[in-house]
Design an enzyme around this catalytic site. Structure first.
Site, PDB file in Angstrom:
ATOM      1  N   GLU A 128      23.116  42.177  25.573  1.00  0.00           N
ATOM      2  CA  GLU A 128      23.317  40.734  25.423  1.00  0.00           C
ATOM      3  C   GLU A 128      22.173  39.943  26.053  1.00  0.00           C
ATOM      4  OE1 GLU A 128      28.120  41.363  26.075  1.00  0.00           O
ATOM      5  OE2 GLU A 128      27.077  39.830  27.233  1.00  0.00           O
ATOM      6  N   CYS A 171      18.514  34.429  29.996  1.00  0.00           N
ATOM      7  CA  CYS A 171      19.090  35.484  30.834  1.00  0.00           C
ATOM      8  C   CYS A 171      18.935  36.794  30.070  1.00  0.00           C
ATOM      9  CB  CYS A 171      20.556  35.156  31.075  1.00  0.00           C
ATOM     10  SG  CYS A 171      21.445  36.419  31.986  1.00  0.00           S
ATOM     11  N   CYS A 192      25.267  49.842  32.826  1.00  0.00           N
ATOM     12  CA  CYS A 192      24.766  49.794  34.200  1.00  0.00           C
ATOM     13  C   CYS A 192      25.416  50.923  34.977  1.00  0.00           C
ATOM     14  CB  CYS A 192      25.091  48.456  34.856  1.00  0.00           C
ATOM     15  SG  CYS A 192      24.498  48.345  36.569  1.00  0.00           S
ATOM     16  N   CYS A 214      30.198  47.888  39.507  1.00  0.00           N
ATOM     17  CA  CYS A 214      30.915  46.824  40.234  1.00  0.00           C
ATOM     18  C   CYS A 214      32.189  46.516  39.448  1.00  0.00           C
ATOM     19  CB  CYS A 214      30.046  45.576  40.366  1.00  0.00           C
ATOM     20  SG  CYS A 214      28.446  45.906  41.151  1.00  0.00           S
ATOM     21  N   CYS A 243      32.660  43.428  37.047  1.00  0.00           N
ATOM     22  CA  CYS A 243      31.602  43.214  36.057  1.00  0.00           C
ATOM     23  C   CYS A 243      31.880  44.038  34.797  1.00  0.00           C
ATOM     24  CB  CYS A 243      30.266  43.616  36.679  1.00  0.00           C
ATOM     25  SG  CYS A 243      28.913  43.642  35.488  1.00  0.00           S
ATOM     26  N   CYS A 292      28.101  38.650  31.998  1.00  0.00           N
ATOM     27  CA  CYS A 292      27.348  39.725  31.369  1.00  0.00           C
ATOM     28  C   CYS A 292      28.248  40.876  30.946  1.00  0.00           C
ATOM     29  CB  CYS A 292      26.222  40.196  32.285  1.00  0.00           C
ATOM     30  SG  CYS A 292      26.751  41.074  33.753  1.00  0.00           S
TER      31      CYS A 292
HETATM   32  N1  SAH Z   1      22.650  43.951  38.226  1.00  0.00           N
HETATM   33  C1  SAH Z   1      22.161  42.749  38.760  1.00  0.00           C
HETATM   34  C2  SAH Z   1      21.889  41.682  37.733  1.00  0.00           C
HETATM   35  C3  SAH Z   1      22.882  41.530  36.619  1.00  0.00           C
HETATM   36  S1  SAH Z   1      24.446  40.832  37.049  1.00  0.00           S
HETATM   37  C4  SAH Z   1      23.071  42.242  39.860  1.00  0.00           C
HETATM   38  O1  SAH Z   1      24.163  42.754  39.986  1.00  0.00           O
HETATM   39  O2  SAH Z   1      22.652  41.369  40.578  1.00  0.00           O
HETATM   40  C5  SAH Z   1      24.046  39.127  37.397  1.00  0.00           C
HETATM   41  C6  SAH Z   1      25.058  38.450  38.323  1.00  0.00           C
HETATM   42  O3  SAH Z   1      26.319  38.280  37.646  1.00  0.00           O
HETATM   43  C7  SAH Z   1      25.344  39.260  39.574  1.00  0.00           C
HETATM   44  O4  SAH Z   1      25.354  38.455  40.709  1.00  0.00           O
HETATM   45  C8  SAH Z   1      26.705  39.825  39.264  1.00  0.00           C
HETATM   46  O5  SAH Z   1      27.367  40.220  40.422  1.00  0.00           O
HETATM   47  C9  SAH Z   1      27.352  38.657  38.531  1.00  0.00           C
HETATM   48  N2  SAH Z   1      28.564  38.997  37.800  1.00  0.00           N
HETATM   49  C10 SAH Z   1      28.932  40.170  37.273  1.00  0.00           C
HETATM   50  N3  SAH Z   1      30.147  40.101  36.713  1.00  0.00           N
HETATM   51  C11 SAH Z   1      30.562  38.826  36.877  1.00  0.00           C
HETATM   52  C12 SAH Z   1      31.756  38.110  36.523  1.00  0.00           C
HETATM   53  N4  SAH Z   1      32.763  38.708  35.869  1.00  0.00           N
HETATM   54  N5  SAH Z   1      31.837  36.808  36.871  1.00  0.00           N
HETATM   55  C13 SAH Z   1      30.828  36.207  37.532  1.00  0.00           C
HETATM   56  N6  SAH Z   1      29.689  36.816  37.880  1.00  0.00           N
HETATM   57  C14 SAH Z   1      29.549  38.114  37.576  1.00  0.00           C
HETATM   58 FE1  SF4 Z   2      25.522  46.457  37.349  1.00  0.00          FE
HETATM   59 FE2  SF4 Z   2      27.227  44.493  36.870  1.00  0.00          FE
HETATM   60 FE3  SF4 Z   2      27.027  45.485  39.325  1.00  0.00          FE
HETATM   61 FE4  SF4 Z   2      25.000  44.016  38.306  1.00  0.00          FE
HETATM   62  S1  SF4 Z   2      27.081  43.301  38.755  1.00  0.00           S
HETATM   63  S2  SF4 Z   2      24.856  45.988  39.407  1.00  0.00           S
HETATM   64  S3  SF4 Z   2      25.134  44.611  36.157  1.00  0.00           S
HETATM   65  S4  SF4 Z   2      27.729  46.597  37.544  1.00  0.00           S
END
Ligand code: SAH
Ligand code: SF4
Length: 387
Positions: free
Chosen positions: A107, A126, A133, A137, A140, A367
């Site tokens: 995306e 973005c 990934c 997390c 996410c 994302c």
């Molecule tokens: N992997 C990197 C960059 C991609 S995620 C990272 O984790 O920083 C970009 C941002 O979106 C990160 O701060 C991540 O924690 C946040 N993010 C992921 N899932 C989310 C969600 N469901 N709602 C809000 N922010 C989210």
């Molecule tokens: Fe990966 Fe999502 Fe965690 Fe960023 S927030 S490191 S994209 S799992």
């Protein structure tokens, strides 16, 4: 001098076509030199790729026909196929679901911001750096898919070029009348962990930054990381100084571990040490992202702990609070009141902070959400990489 008319037949070269979006200007010069072409052709070619924004060698009329033929045989201007394109109701967020050459889905999002006290109107893209990934997390959507593969440099650059073409065709007229016809800012906050795909991410930044490319200033580029310490230290040494954002999301390891398995490998103290080294080396501010999860990490006690944790970095840090975008996981954003209390506690603790405006919630802007809806390709279990 190579005989341009006498290079191998297309079938034998098809597999090795060079993706031109994967080359910096010096690399374009070398690539052309290896084919007997003078250096000035590289600049001309870059002009067609990033200024004219064309995807067709046939229209590159400043290049001799034989060179255009050679390019068509040995190079490609690759672009992912747009599987879906969605726009938010206010039209200021546009999200793409892209199919890469091997069918993997990623995306990219374009976000259009009106002018504010701090900045002029801008167009921010973005980008994704990986399909899936590896870090898992729990809040996410991408993290729940597992890791498929790294994106190539060209696949990262092509996402930005796609939106550059869109804005060229149809500029956005901001509320103050400013005409936005180019991509001004980049955030590496799409799918994947940019510092896990360090080489290709930085290579893409160099290409997008070059004057002969889209000319996006390094100060307008933000790399967001889950907190990979070696990558942060390496980034500190880069001549191209981009902005660094750290996904912190909790004030202590025990709480962070509940949603972010990476904490086991890189505890918060190690991440903050790396940030100290980064600010000492670059004199640049670090942004800490903090996803607010109702009832998990959004209490005043956590805000107090966060302020205490960041005190040593206070002069050079900023906290960006992000009310969670609800994914399939059981997380909900806090109430406005809880967010206000969290902010006030941080402020009283001397930590500057802001709340990320929710954008495009109606189009699954967090994302990975769009790809999740579309179904999964090559799903694998989340594993922690060794890098
Ligand atoms: N992997 C990197 C960059 C991609 S995620 C990272 O984790 O920083 C970009 C941002 O979106 C990160 O701060 C991540 O924690 C946040 N993010 C992921 N899932 C989310 C969600 N469901 N709602 C809000 N922010 C989210
Ligand atoms: Fe990966 Fe999502 Fe965690 Fe960023 S927030 S490191 S994209 S799992």
């Amino acid at each position: 001098m190579i005989d341009l008319a006498n290079t191998p037949a297309p079938e034998t070269r098809e597999q090795q076509k060079t993706d031109l979006f994967g080359l910096t200007l010096p690399e374009l010069v070398d690539w052309l030199a290896a084919r007997g072409q003078p250096a000035f052709r590289a600049r001309q070619l870059a002009g067609w790729l990033y200024d004219a924004l064309t995807a067709d060698f046939a229209v590159m009329r400043t290049l001799p026909t034989l060179l255009r033929d050679l390019l068509a045989r040995e190079a490609e201007i690759a672009g992912p196929a747009v599987r879906r394109e969605l726009a938010s109701r206010d039209g200021r967020t546009r999200k793409l679901l892209l199919a890469l050459a091997d069918g993997r889905l990623v995306e990219s999002v374009l976000m259009l911001y009106p002018a504010s006290d701090e900045s002029r109107a801008r167009a921010t893209v973005c980008v994704s750096t990986q399909a899936g990934c590896a870090f898992g997390c729990t809040f996410c959507a991408t993290g729940q898919m597992g890791f498929d593969r790294h994106l190539t440099t060209g696949e990262i650059v092509a996402q930005v070029v796609h939106f550059a073409r869109e804005l060229r065709r149809e500029p956005w007229i901001a509320p103050d009348g400013q005409r936005i016809d180019r991509v001004s800012n980049l955030v590496f906050m799409g799918m994947g962990e940019p510092l896990h795909n360090y080489e290709n991410t930085l290579h893409a930044v160099r290409i997008l930054n070059m004057a002969e490319g889209l000319n996006i200033g390094a100060r307008h580029v933000t790399i967001s990381t889950v907190g990979l310490v070696p990558g942060i230290l390496r980034l500190a040494e880069e001549p191209l100084q981009v902005n660094l954002a750290i996904s912190l999301h909790a004030p202590n390891d025990a709480m962070r571990l509940r949603t972010m398995p990476v904490t086991r490998k890189y505890p918060i103290a190690a991440v903050l040490d790396a940030c100290q080294a980064y600010t000492a080396r670059t004199n640049r501010q670090v942004t800490f992202e903090y996803v607010l999860l109702a009832g998990e990490n959004d209490g005043v006690a956590q805000a107090r702990a966060l302020a205490a944790l960041l005190r040593p970095l206070r002069q050079l840090c900023h906290v960006n609070l992000i009310p969670v975008n609800a994914t399939s996981a059981a997380f909900r954003p806090p109430s406005g009141e809880a967010i206000r209390a969290f902010r006030e506690t941080l402020r009283a603790g001397g930590v500057s902070n802001s709340v990320r405006a929710e954008r495009g919630d109606d189009i699954a802007a967090a994302c990975g959400q769009l790809r999740t809806r579309e179904g999964r390709i090559g799903k694998s279990a989340p594993v922690l990489p060794t890098a």
